[in-house]
Design an enzyme around this catalytic site. Sequence first.
Site, PDB file in Angstrom:
ATOM      1  N   HIS A 100       0.836  -1.199   0.000  1.00 49.01           N
ATOM      2  CA  HIS A 100       0.000   0.000   0.000  1.00 49.01           C
ATOM      3  C   HIS A 100       0.875   1.254   0.000  1.00 49.01           C
ATOM      4  O   HIS A 100       2.047   1.199   0.353  1.00 49.01           O
ATOM      5  CB  HIS A 100      -0.896   0.039   1.249  1.00 49.01           C
ATOM      6  CG  HIS A 100      -0.115   0.191   2.535  1.00 49.01           C
ATOM      7  ND1 HIS A 100       0.632  -0.825   3.080  1.00 49.01           N
ATOM      8  CD2 HIS A 100       0.031   1.257   3.370  1.00 49.01           C
ATOM      9  CE1 HIS A 100       1.208  -0.415   4.191  1.00 49.01           C
ATOM     10  NE2 HIS A 100       0.867   0.851   4.389  1.00 49.01           N
ATOM     11  N   ASP A 102       0.341   5.153   1.889  1.00 52.99           N
ATOM     12  CA  ASP A 102      -0.425   5.484   3.091  1.00 52.99           C
ATOM     13  C   ASP A 102      -1.680   6.304   2.800  1.00 52.99           C
ATOM     14  O   ASP A 102      -1.630   7.322   2.105  1.00 52.99           O
ATOM     15  CB  ASP A 102       0.464   6.256   4.078  1.00 52.99           C
ATOM     16  CG  ASP A 102       1.478   5.331   4.729  1.00 52.99           C
ATOM     17  OD1 ASP A 102       1.152   4.149   4.955  1.00 52.99           O
ATOM     18  OD2 ASP A 102       2.603   5.789   4.996  1.00 52.99           O
ATOM     19  N   HIS A 256       4.637   0.209   0.244  1.00 49.28           N
ATOM     20  CA  HIS A 256       5.415  -0.557   1.209  1.00 49.28           C
ATOM     21  C   HIS A 256       4.550  -1.660   1.824  1.00 49.28           C
ATOM     22  O   HIS A 256       3.318  -1.639   1.709  1.00 49.28           O
ATOM     23  CB  HIS A 256       6.014   0.339   2.298  1.00 49.28           C
ATOM     24  CG  HIS A 256       5.012   1.141   3.056  1.00 49.28           C
ATOM     25  ND1 HIS A 256       4.430   2.283   2.549  1.00 49.28           N
ATOM     26  CD2 HIS A 256       4.465   0.973   4.286  1.00 49.28           C
ATOM     27  CE1 HIS A 256       3.587   2.783   3.429  1.00 49.28           C
ATOM     28  NE2 HIS A 256       3.580   1.998   4.497  1.00 49.28           N
ATOM     29  N   ARG A 271       5.244   6.460  14.319  1.00 47.17           N
ATOM     30  CA  ARG A 271       5.116   7.029  12.977  1.00 47.17           C
ATOM     31  C   ARG A 271       4.545   8.437  13.027  1.00 47.17           C
ATOM     32  O   ARG A 271       3.558   8.695  13.723  1.00 47.17           O
ATOM     33  CB  ARG A 271       4.211   6.138  12.121  1.00 47.17           C
ATOM     34  CG  ARG A 271       4.236   6.508  10.653  1.00 47.17           C
ATOM     35  CD  ARG A 271       3.390   5.587   9.828  1.00 47.17           C
ATOM     36  NE  ARG A 271       1.976   5.842  10.053  1.00 47.17           N
ATOM     37  CZ  ARG A 271       1.004   5.104   9.542  1.00 47.17           C
ATOM     38  NH1 ARG A 271       1.285   4.053   8.790  1.00 47.17           N
ATOM     39  NH2 ARG A 271      -0.242   5.400   9.773  1.00 47.17           N
TER      40      ARG A 271
HETATM   41  C1  SIN Z   1       3.081   1.152   7.839  1.00 43.28           C
HETATM   42  O1  SIN Z   1       2.466   0.613   6.931  1.00 43.28           O
HETATM   43  O2  SIN Z   1       3.156   2.360   7.946  1.00 43.28           O
HETATM   44  C2  SIN Z   1       3.792   0.276   8.851  1.00 43.28           C
HETATM   45  C3  SIN Z   1       5.138  -0.133   8.372  1.00 43.28           C
HETATM   46  C4  SIN Z   1       5.869  -0.991   9.357  1.00 43.28           C
HETATM   47  O3  SIN Z   1       5.425  -1.160  10.497  1.00 43.28           O
HETATM   48  O4  SIN Z   1       6.934  -1.509   8.986  1.00 43.28           O
END
Ligand code: SIN
Length: 280
Positions: A100, A102, A256, A271
Amino acid sequence: MNSPLTIKPVATALGAEIEGVDLSRDLDDGTVAAIRQALLDHCVIFFRGQSLDPERHKAFARRFGELFLHPYFAGSRADPAVIDIVREPGDRRVVGEYWHSDTPHVPEPPMGSVLYAVEVPPYGGDTLFSNQYLAYESLSAGFKSMLEGRRALHTDRLVSGPAQQLNAARATKIRIEEKWSETANHHPVVRTHPETGRKALYVNRATTVSFEHMTEEESAPLLKYLFEQGSRPEFSCRFRWTPGAVAFWDNRCTQHLAINDTGSFRRVMRRIQINGDRPF
Ligand code: SIN
């Protein structure tokens, strides 16, 4: 400039580790410009051995734009700009487990995310990234022209909401799950990066459900092809986390995936996201 940066690519497709900068310090404009250029050049950049409390983490992210407030993560702090992404031993689901970019179901998705490793497992819990410029550029001319001007619907129904029952399956909770209602928006299937001017594929398995003016059933075969195209191994890199590592990715040209393999280990990430503009 605070200090000269050393930039080391980690894969051919995308990703570079940057050495020689302490992100907890006040960075001068030259250093911020060099980091921004590295992000534009490599799509995702990594830093090791940083020491960021939530305030310093936010201060770093703010050098690249206003902070994004996530629509559905509960987080575990009073500050809505700070999301703790926590995995506990035995979690069956994890945040970001499908390819995906974000939050593309909102009208103006975040341009980037800065993820900081607070506590990492001894192995497992890596994150994969994929270059969506390459995913687009390697399509045939005929396929590209078929996608020209086409838009797709992005929804949060596959990654939030009561039907997914995520709060029972993982430590990172969704806010007020029972009061959830779907958010969905159309975006171009191929978006133009506002800073580089390059075109990138902008559909993903976690949120894209149909093409505009088409049913989900009609859209599914072509979307499946594009999801596979967007996650081809040769367009990707893999990041192994260490304590204090930071990944800063550009949602306008990457996808990612967080690998769901931490098993009996705890993994704690923090995050912060940065506002972006409406894809065009
Ligand atoms: C995310 O998708 O922002 C999480 C990525 C992660 O935890 O490695």
